[in-house]
Design an enzyme around this catalytic site. Structure first.
Site, short mmCIF file in Angstrom:
data_model
loop_
_atom_site.label_atom_id
_atom_site.label_comp_id
_atom_site.label_asym_id
_atom_site.label_seq_id
_atom_site.Cartn_x
_atom_site.Cartn_y
_atom_site.Cartn_z
N SER A 31 0.83 -1.22 0.00
CA SER A 31 0.00 0.00 0.00
C SER A 31 0.85 1.26 0.00
O SER A 31 1.73 1.42 0.86
CB SER A 31 -0.89 0.04 1.25
OG SER A 31 -1.88 -0.92 1.16
N HIS A 62 -3.67 0.43 -5.13
CA HIS A 62 -3.26 -0.88 -5.65
C HIS A 62 -3.71 -0.98 -7.10
O HIS A 62 -4.88 -1.17 -7.39
CB HIS A 62 -3.87 -2.02 -4.82
CG HIS A 62 -3.21 -2.19 -3.50
ND1 HIS A 62 -2.18 -3.07 -3.28
CD2 HIS A 62 -3.40 -1.53 -2.34
CE1 HIS A 62 -1.77 -2.97 -2.03
NE2 HIS A 62 -2.50 -2.05 -1.43
N HIS A 84 -5.80 -8.87 -1.33
CA HIS A 84 -5.93 -8.99 0.12
C HIS A 84 -7.06 -9.93 0.53
O HIS A 84 -8.11 -9.98 -0.12
CB HIS A 84 -6.20 -7.61 0.75
CG HIS A 84 -5.08 -6.65 0.61
ND1 HIS A 84 -4.93 -5.86 -0.51
CD2 HIS A 84 -4.04 -6.34 1.43
CE1 HIS A 84 -3.84 -5.10 -0.36
NE2 HIS A 84 -3.30 -5.38 0.80
N TYR A 86 -8.94 -9.39 3.04
CA TYR A 86 -10.11 -8.59 3.46
C TYR A 86 -10.96 -8.10 2.28
O TYR A 86 -12.04 -7.56 2.48
CB TYR A 86 -9.69 -7.41 4.35
CG TYR A 86 -8.82 -6.36 3.69
CD1 TYR A 86 -9.35 -5.44 2.80
CD2 TYR A 86 -7.47 -6.26 4.01
CE1 TYR A 86 -8.55 -4.47 2.21
CE2 TYR A 86 -6.66 -5.30 3.44
CZ TYR A 86 -7.22 -4.41 2.54
OH TYR A 86 -6.43 -3.46 1.95
N GLU A 87 -10.46 -8.29 1.07
CA GLU A 87 -11.28 -7.94 -0.10
C GLU A 87 -12.27 -9.07 -0.41
O GLU A 87 -13.02 -8.99 -1.39
CB GLU A 87 -10.39 -7.69 -1.31
CG GLU A 87 -9.51 -6.46 -1.16
CD GLU A 87 -8.57 -6.29 -2.34
OE1 GLU A 87 -8.95 -5.62 -3.31
OE2 GLU A 87 -7.44 -6.84 -2.29
N ALA A 114 2.65 -1.98 3.98
CA ALA A 114 2.47 -0.89 4.94
C ALA A 114 2.00 -1.53 6.24
O ALA A 114 1.23 -2.49 6.22
CB ALA A 114 1.42 0.07 4.42
N MET A 212 -2.12 -6.29 7.15
CA MET A 212 -3.18 -7.18 6.64
C MET A 212 -2.74 -7.99 5.41
O MET A 212 -3.56 -8.31 4.55
CB MET A 212 -4.41 -6.34 6.30
CG MET A 212 -4.92 -5.52 7.47
SD MET A 212 -6.25 -4.42 6.97
CE MET A 212 -6.37 -3.34 8.41
N SER A 213 -1.46 -8.29 5.32
CA SER A 213 -1.00 -9.01 4.12
C SER A 213 0.25 -9.84 4.43
O SER A 213 0.54 -10.13 5.58
CB SER A 213 -0.69 -8.00 3.00
OG SER A 213 0.44 -7.23 3.35
N ASN A 236 2.09 4.30 10.36
CA ASN A 236 1.33 4.94 11.45
C ASN A 236 1.65 4.23 12.76
O ASN A 236 2.14 3.11 12.77
CB ASN A 236 -0.18 4.82 11.16
CG ASN A 236 -0.60 3.38 10.91
OD1 ASN A 236 -0.41 2.84 9.80
ND2 ASN A 236 -1.12 2.73 11.93
N HIS A 248 -6.73 5.12 6.02
CA HIS A 248 -5.97 4.62 4.87
C HIS A 248 -5.22 5.77 4.18
O HIS A 248 -4.11 5.58 3.67
CB HIS A 248 -6.91 3.92 3.88
CG HIS A 248 -6.18 3.26 2.74
ND1 HIS A 248 -5.32 2.20 2.93
CD2 HIS A 248 -6.16 3.51 1.41
CE1 HIS A 248 -4.80 1.83 1.76
NE2 HIS A 248 -5.30 2.62 0.82
#
Ligand code: HPA
Length: 273
Positions: A31, A62, A84, A86-87, A114, A212-213, A236, A248
């Site tokens: 990301s 992306h 991902h 989460y997609e 990220a 998340m990846s 962050n 995001h």
């Protein structure tokens, strides 16, 4: 049982025809880190939307492109955009870039991402070598992927990330005079960010960063016998580490600020791997 080579046979055949070289290294850009693709000499670009069965990217930042590129005499296969969990995609779909890299002959892969910083010594903009991973909350899915789900039983018991790759990443950082933090990357399914209570728990369990990846991609690459390593851009403070609300936009903005340093590090890695 899903035979991934069968499921993606047509897609792989197309890419094998399009392929211009055997990649010396493949890179998945995380990301906000996709701009790296513009800093190397691209010879050919393929839109993933033109490939049968390739999952559509649904997230800003992306792009869904695969580049055949050159830098410092090296052949690079670049994935600008990743898939991902989460997609709504299964791990069988999320690991597709790794499968493609392997099928095109790549023996090495660098995964970038990220991540939120949990270690209080980290600050946004830091780069962190993923020294180890925690994927405890997707163990069942990983078992399905590389245990039961794969017809390839050669590397079921794997050791990763590759210490050889990590050594080279550290050397590259040293040569570029870039501070490379090191720590444990903890995978979460997302897409919601963690709560401060969850981050407190992860910290107690030894996590330094959260994202998340990456972990399943690294597991699958190691399963295929590839040298794999991963680097996080700490975009962050993780939830509760600072009072700032997570977004995001902040993730992509910080990744953008650290773009030049990230570029230098990755280029040096390409030169020495
Ligand atoms: N949590 C999870 N994933 C992330 C974060 C975070 O704080 N930052 C970037 N990706």
């Amino acid at each position: 049982m899903v035979d991934l080579h069968f499921k993606y046979k047509e897609l792989i055949q197309i890419l094998e025809k399009e392929s211009l070289f055997i990649p010396d290294i493949s890179i998945v850009l995380g990301s906000g880190l996709g701009d790296f693709a513009e800093s190397v000499d691209t010879i050919k670009t393929i839109s993933t939307s033109d490939l049968p069965n390739y999952p559509k990217s649904t997230i800003p930042g992306h792009q869904g492109k695969i580049h055949f590129a050159k830098y410092s005499g090296k052949n690079i296969l670049l994935f600008q955009g990743r898939i991902h969990f989460y997609e709504g995609y299964s791990l069988n779909q999320c690991i597709l870039p790794v499968l493609i890299a392997h099928q095109l002959g790549s023996k090495k892969i660098l995964l970038t991402n990220a991540a939120g910083g949990i270690n209080v010594n980290f600050k946004p903009g830091d780069l962190m070598l993923n020294d180890s991973f925690n994927s405890i909350n997707i163990k069942k899915e990983l078992t399905d992927l590389i245990g039961l789900g794969s017809l390839d039983t050669r590397n079921r018991f794997i050791d990763f990330p590759s210490s050889l790759m990590n050594e080279k990443f550290r050397k590259a950082a040293l040569e570029e005079d870039i501070t490379l933090q090191s720590g444990v990357y903890w995978f979460t399914k997302g897409p919601s960010y963690e709560t401060p209570a969850e981050i407190k728990m992860m910290a107690k369990f030894g996590a330094d960063a959260v994202g998340m990846s990456t972990v399943h991609e690294a597991v699958y690459a190691a399963h295929l016998g590839m040298d794999v390593g991963a680097i996080s851009c700490i975009t962050n403070f993780a939830a509760g580490i600072s009072p700032v609300k997570l977004s995001h936009n902040d993730v992509t903005e910080t990744a953008n600020l650290v773009k030049a340093t990230f570029e230098r590090l990755v280029k040096r890695i390409i030169s020495i791997v």
